[in-house]
Design a protein around this motif. Structure first.
Motif, PDB file in Angstrom:
ATOM      1  N   SER A 429      17.248  15.973 -85.144  1.00 30.71           N
ATOM      2  CA  SER A 429      18.639  16.218 -85.538  1.00 30.71           C
ATOM      3  C   SER A 429      19.003  15.401 -86.779  1.00 30.71           C
ATOM      4  O   SER A 429      18.479  14.306 -86.999  1.00 30.71           O
ATOM      5  N   GLU A 430      19.917  15.961 -87.553  1.00 31.14           N
ATOM      6  CA  GLU A 430      20.327  15.298 -88.791  1.00 31.14           C
ATOM      7  C   GLU A 430      21.076  14.002 -88.500  1.00 31.14           C
ATOM      8  O   GLU A 430      20.902  12.999 -89.198  1.00 31.14           O
ATOM      9  N   ASP A 431      21.888  14.006 -87.430  1.00 34.82           N
ATOM     10  CA  ASP A 431      22.646  12.805 -87.101  1.00 34.82           C
ATOM     11  C   ASP A 431      21.717  11.630 -86.804  1.00 34.82           C
ATOM     12  O   ASP A 431      21.934  10.517 -87.282  1.00 34.82           O
ATOM     13  N   CYS A 432      20.682  11.907 -86.003  1.00 29.16           N
ATOM     14  CA  CYS A 432      19.769  10.831 -85.656  1.00 29.16           C
ATOM     15  C   CYS A 432      18.981  10.372 -86.885  1.00 29.16           C
ATOM     16  O   CYS A 432      18.714   9.174 -87.056  1.00 29.16           O
ATOM     17  N   ALA A 433      18.617  11.318 -87.758  1.00 30.95           N
ATOM     18  CA  ALA A 433      17.923  10.942 -88.991  1.00 30.95           C
ATOM     19  C   ALA A 433      18.807  10.030 -89.838  1.00 30.95           C
ATOM     20  O   ALA A 433      18.359   9.011 -90.369  1.00 30.95           O
ATOM     21  N   ASP A 434      20.113  10.387 -89.919  1.00 27.94           N
ATOM     22  CA  ASP A 434      21.058   9.556 -90.683  1.00 27.94           C
ATOM     23  C   ASP A 434      21.077   8.131 -90.152  1.00 27.94           C
ATOM     24  O   ASP A 434      21.045   7.166 -90.911  1.00 27.94           O
ATOM     25  N   GLU A 435      21.128   8.045 -88.833  1.00 25.18           N
ATOM     26  CA  GLU A 435      21.163   6.718 -88.185  1.00 25.18           C
ATOM     27  C   GLU A 435      19.911   5.920 -88.521  1.00 25.18           C
ATOM     28  O   GLU A 435      19.967   4.745 -88.888  1.00 25.18           O
TER      29      GLU A 435
END
Lengths: 477, 477
Positions: A429-435
């Protein structure tokens, strides 16, 4: 031209080392008066020529070379909205011819999709025309606002090899993607450079692609350098440029496409992965000089030694080697230094005693010595060069393995990316990658990692705890 | 891709023939949506590759290849006033990067003097650095307002080979000019193209040169095509760019320079000089396909014939030939037509009877037949290709001799330039040249004509009656 004086900074100060080796080894001159564009010295250009010969050889097996124009009219360039978004801040525009303003502005190609595909749409008529597999090697332009760096981040990319293929089905294009990955693997094998292949996250794919597979090399400072990308374009561009063909049932269909590119970053990787504190280390296949002969001259028998060196040079040239005899009036040590800096794989020393003994002394670029029988000189040199090539591959691979660390949590990953690349589980997921990117100050390069020594076994995402697969995270160039 | 249908116009309608052959023989596609820039088809590009390989081979004997940037900042470009005057109406300007205006406008190189010489001035320090002999093969740009024509008058010249040399003395530079002329002669010999070498009038020399020697080919319509120029630059640019060196006595001196170039006009000449009503006629050395094998299939023994063709193809490939077998389901005649159009020097036909007799039938591009013993196939083909090459040279030379007429007065010259080139006496003055040009509607290309079959014996200028020497006058591209 470039002076030999002074000493290369140690390679552990990679950035200084890199800037310095470019001129000391006569690869590029950075003093050209436009930011982000550079001059190839003859030695550097010769290296480029041999390297791109390999690329041509591999592509020529089942591609054909072509050449499309540099200038793309604004209206064609603007047709492909999603594609443009990726490039609009980076395009150079020609607005004037002589003193008059042009009716239609012309873009300097940042990449050639919008130059090539209008022509493909004229050429593709029937399923019998497919597949089309063409490539070109050209200069392309990016108005880089970030810090520029020779061979790595350029405003004129002088050596962009771009291939563009057209297929009847999505699956044919997918197979072509796999062929291209295999080709790039083979190319980097020939250069003794280990590469990591992975699938870029969706938000990082080529503008207009269905998906992008990337090839990354690991630089000495642990940052990765993207040295090749392969894109499945689906029928995205073919719809924009009306590229249809008549299939076997007489129906008009949109074609499917791929494109894949390699730039002179391959030379940057070649220099950086193999070089050491003494200079370049080059694979024999691409080294501008493969063998340097240094006559060891003692007054009494000077003429005899020089003759022996010349005779040897002639034999090696006849056998197809790129060879130089260094007869300059310099100490042998200064000559060794000179040719080590330029990466020459093998040095042959020949002195009176060697002549008497019917041998020559050979020293490879790693400093390993071996005598070769004069009578078997060609086969002796061939096997020494092969061994050297194998050592280069081994050393580079074992170093890459040290640079790649499996991390079972964020703490371990944080430690690993200080000096190299981390493989951690990521849910996709993009959110987890951002984190992950924020916490580690890295990029998530991609998943579906292809490395011989890892398997893609499932785990748990350290951010969300959901099922995950290994991903590459690293600081990047 | 390009369709085979239809027929080439006869070569005597040269302009139509030329436009037509470009796409029928798959050299270039002219449909790219920018005026004066064109697309190289794979077949055309392959021809370009082989042709430029010869150029590289000749230059690599004592030159080195380099690469300089395309973009030249306005201030460097403007330094050389006389040079600029020659180009100011023809230069493309890049004014924007992304959406922002550039601080300094950038010229697309029309030629690279002002890109290269600032670097040379950094590189040249001492007499020991000289001579410098570098070349590059690059794309250059001219905003042509005249009628553009593929390979001949272009806005993007895709294949400009430009060499730039630096010397200690004017005489050394003069010798280099002679070396370059010899090199260009050898190049055109390899392409079987006769060329006229002459010294351009002063007002027609390269902007900033001491003098210019030009190489012209004669096109089928009798117009000349400038296919190479060699310039003695004196110390003109070296003064502008402060290119000084320390001579053997420790004094600072200005260096002397030459430059010389060949563009893809060499391909235009290759096509036009040799082609005929059936298509291209290519010298074996540069033909993308050197030999085409056409299996003559009779139902009963089809498999046997195809196998024999494949075996032959393999042997010829192993011997280093570029060979194709045409096994398409077409009449032999259609295949002959296809490969004749593309200029293939030699066709091999192989049928059941040939197999029985232990021979193959060979037909060269002029339609001359000869059987070759299957057992001596390699040497048989080698000698047929050599003979064909020799015929090409002979035919082209004898045609050129027909096209060149000695004229003893203006009337004769007027008649001669209708279909070719005239050699008339000219005193060397600009006024008389103007008169000649006006009266005959031609250009005075130059004097000091170098052609094996003329001597430069003195005569009388038909305009002013003063002593004169032979000059070439012609209609030009």
């Amino acid at each position: 031209m470039a002076e030999d004086s002074g000493v290369l900074p140690p390679k552990e100060n990679f950035s200084e080392w890199y800037n310095d080796i470019l001129w000391r080894a006569e690869i590029m001159d950075v003093r050209y008066p436009v930011k982000g564009v550079y001059v190839w010295y003859p030695h550097g250009f010769s290296l480029r020529r041999s390297t791109y010969s390999i690329l041509r050889e591999l592509l020529d097996r089942d591609h054909e070379e072509t050449l499309f124009p540099l200038l793309i009219p604004e209206n064609e360039f603007m047709k492909e909205a999603e594609h443009i978004k990726g490039f609009e801040e980076e395009v150079y525009w020609v607005t004037h011819g002589g003193t008059s303003e042009l009716d239609v502005k012309l873009a300097l190609r940042p990449t050639s999709e919008t130059a090539i595909y209008p022509m493909y749409s004229l050429w593709v008529r029937s399923h019998a025309d497919l597949p089309i597999k063409y490539y070109q090697i050209v200069n392309t332009f990016r108005y880089e606002t970030k810090h520029t760096r020779p061979l790595i981040r350029l405003r004129e990319i002088t050596s962009f090899k771009e291939a563009h293929t057209v297929h009847a089905t999505w699956e044919d294009a997918e197979n072509q993607v796999e062929d291209a990955i295999a080709l790039y693997r083979e190319f980097y094998d020939r250069l003794c450079i280990p590469v990591i292949i992975s699938k870029r996250p969706d938000w990082d794919k080529f503008p207009g692609a269905d998906y992008t597979i990337a090839t990354d090399a690991i630089m000495p400072d642990g940052k990765t350098l993207q040295v090749g990308t392969v894109h499945h374009l689906g029928d995205h561009f073919s719809k924009t440029f009306e590229m249809t063909f008549e299939d076997e049932n007489g129906e008009q269909k949109y074609a499917f496409q791929t494109c894949y590119g390699i730039s002179e970053r391959c030379i940057a990787a070649l220099i950086s992965v193999h070089g050491d504190d003494k200079g370049l280390v080059l694979p024999p296949e691409v080294s501008p000089v493969q063998i340097v002969i240094v006559p060891i001259i003692i007054k009494k028998r000077a003429e005899e030694v020089i003759e022996a060196a010349q005779q040897l040079e002639k034999e090696l040239k006849d056998a197809g080697y790129r060879v130089k005899t260094d007869s300059r009036d310099l100490r042998p040590g200064a000559k060794y230094y000179h040719w080590e800096m330029r990466g020459v794989p093998l040095r042959i020393e020949i002195g009176p005693r060697d002549i008497d003994n019917g041998v020559v002394m050979s020293v490879n670029r790693y400093g390993e010595k071996a005598t070769i029988e004069r009578d078997n000189i060609i086969s002796g040199i061939e096997s020494r060069l092969e061994d050297f090539r194998d050592s280069m591959t081994e050393r580079a691979l074992s170093h890459a393995k040290e640079q790649i660390k499996f991390a079972s949590n964020l703490e371990e990953a944080k430690e690993a990316v200080k000096s190299g690349v981390a493989i951690i589980q990521w849910c996709g997921s993009e959110d987890c990658a951002d984190e992950i990117e924020k916490k580690l100050d890295v990029s998530v390069l991609g998943n579906e990692v292809r490395l011989d020594f890892i398997d893609n076994k499932e785990g748990v995402c350290p951010i969300c705890g959901k099922p995950a697969k290994p991903a590459i995270v690293a600081r990047t160039y």
